[in-house]
Motif scaffolding. Structure first.
Motif, PDB file in Angstrom:
ATOM      1  N   GLY A  64       3.689  12.905  -7.507  1.00 48.31           N
ATOM      2  CA  GLY A  64       3.008  12.186  -8.562  1.00 48.31           C
ATOM      3  C   GLY A  64       3.446  12.640  -9.936  1.00 48.31           C
ATOM      4  O   GLY A  64       4.457  13.327 -10.110  1.00 48.31           O
ATOM      5  N   ARG A 115       1.809   4.665  -7.266  1.00 50.33           N
ATOM      6  CA  ARG A 115       0.981   5.295  -8.309  1.00 50.33           C
ATOM      7  C   ARG A 115       0.883   4.456  -9.582  1.00 50.33           C
ATOM      8  O   ARG A 115      -0.056   4.593 -10.353  1.00 50.33           O
ATOM      9  N   PHE A 161      -0.764   9.780  -8.557  1.00 52.23           N
ATOM     10  CA  PHE A 161       0.071  10.198  -7.427  1.00 52.23           C
ATOM     11  C   PHE A 161       0.104   9.107  -6.365  1.00 52.23           C
ATOM     12  O   PHE A 161      -0.746   8.224  -6.330  1.00 52.23           O
ATOM     13  N   ASP A 162       1.136   9.177  -5.525  1.00 53.30           N
ATOM     14  CA  ASP A 162       1.275   8.234  -4.420  1.00 53.30           C
ATOM     15  C   ASP A 162       0.494   8.746  -3.223  1.00 53.30           C
ATOM     16  O   ASP A 162       0.688   9.896  -2.783  1.00 53.30           O
TER      17      ASP A 162
END
Length: 309
Positions: free
Chosen positions: A61, A84, A121-122
């Motif tokens: 992220g 994200r 973040f992912d």
């Protein structure tokens, strides 16, 4: 007679393709690539970060530092099947058909300008983060958010007593599932969370009409064969009941044909410390996402009211 046979064959092929694509999206959607970054798009300084989810999955992220330290920190949790940043909604194989573009960076900028650190973040299975297949729409993704919280608490820039979250769609579900597991989230905004079985049926009815009902069972079977729980067990409303005293602001668009205002109202009723929800008038599911991005003052005022207590 040949025309009738060909018509039946065409219908079957279309149905099979719809089932295969829908099941792929539900189980493990194609990852969407990042198309810019905070510095390039908005001139925001940021740090590429990597940290483990609660169960060890590697997550990636951006950490956007506040202007003055230590500061409150907002975690932005994206929806499905985004990354994200949100979604460009321009890839028919990588996004949900019927989606519209959503860019979450302006919301991050508004939070930054109000002196928040921002973590974008992912979630696992999305963007650049590691895989935990299948997607469970918040149930196991809570491990990602718990990992993000642990990571933030290790940073000197972060005031551990002032961590808040903003979750969109599946990200909203993730926040709800996380609340019973921690007291570290001091306030939460959830934008159009949903019960998976409700969303799936309404989405397929909207996109496929009468054929949508025929797709529900085979997609459910394929989802369960992937190792996922039955969608009837994915009930964020039960997790909402365990949200303790964390104040939660729900946002749900009135024109959402895929989600359900009644579904969200049930979550509001179940949440011990839910505040008055926002029901903006919209003409599409994505209208409420854009409302949250375009009206950060609603979110910032909510956070200010509860972080100061």
């Amino acid at each position: 007679m040949n025309i009738l046979v060909w018509l039946i064959v065409i219908i079957l092929v279309v149905a099979l393709l719809a089932i295969a694509n829908s099941a792929r999206l539900v189980i493990a959607p194609k990852r969407q690539r990042l198309w810019t970054n905070p510095k390039q798009e908005l001139g925001l300084g940021y740090e590429d970060v990597e940290f483990p989810a609660q169960d060890g999955i590697r997550l990636k992220g951006w950490f956007i530092p506040a202007r003055q330290m230590p500061a409150a920190t907002a975690i932005v949790v994206h929806g499905w099947p985004w990354n994200r940043m949100g979604t460009k909604a321009n890839d028919p194989l990588g996004d949900l058909p019927g989606s519209k573009p959503i860019n979450l960076l302006p919301l991050a900028k508004a939070l930054h300008e109000s002196n928040y650190n921002v973590l974008m973040f992912d979630l696992s299975n999305f963007g650049e983060s590691g895989a935990r297949i299948p997607v469970t729409y918040g149930l196991l993704e809570k491990r990602d958010l718990l990992g993000a919280i642990s990571y933030l608490k290790s940073r000197n820039e972060v005031d551990p007593n002032r961590i808040v979250t903003v979750g969109f769609s599946m990200g909203g579900n993730t926040v709800i599932y996380t609340l019973p597991e921690t007291t570290d989230i001091k306030a939460a905004v959830v934008v159009q969370p949903n019960t998976s079985s409700v969303f799936g049926k309404r989405y397929r009815a909207d996109k496929f009409g009468p054929l949508g009902k025929l797709l529900n069972l085979p997609i459910e079977i394929l989802y369960c064969l992937s190792g996922a729980p039955k969608t009837v067990y994915l009930q964020p409303v039960y997790a909402a009941n365990g949200a303790r005293n964390t104040p939660v602001l729900y946002v749900q668009g009135t024109g959402d044909k895929w989600g359900s205002t009644a579904d969200v109202a049930n979550m509001v009723a179940a949440t011990p410390n839910a505040v008055e929800p926002l029901y903006p008038e919209t003409d599409h599911r994505f209208g409420a996402y854009q409302y949250a991005v375009d009206n950060p003052d609603k979110i910032l005022t909510f956070f200010k009211n509860y972080l100061s207590k």
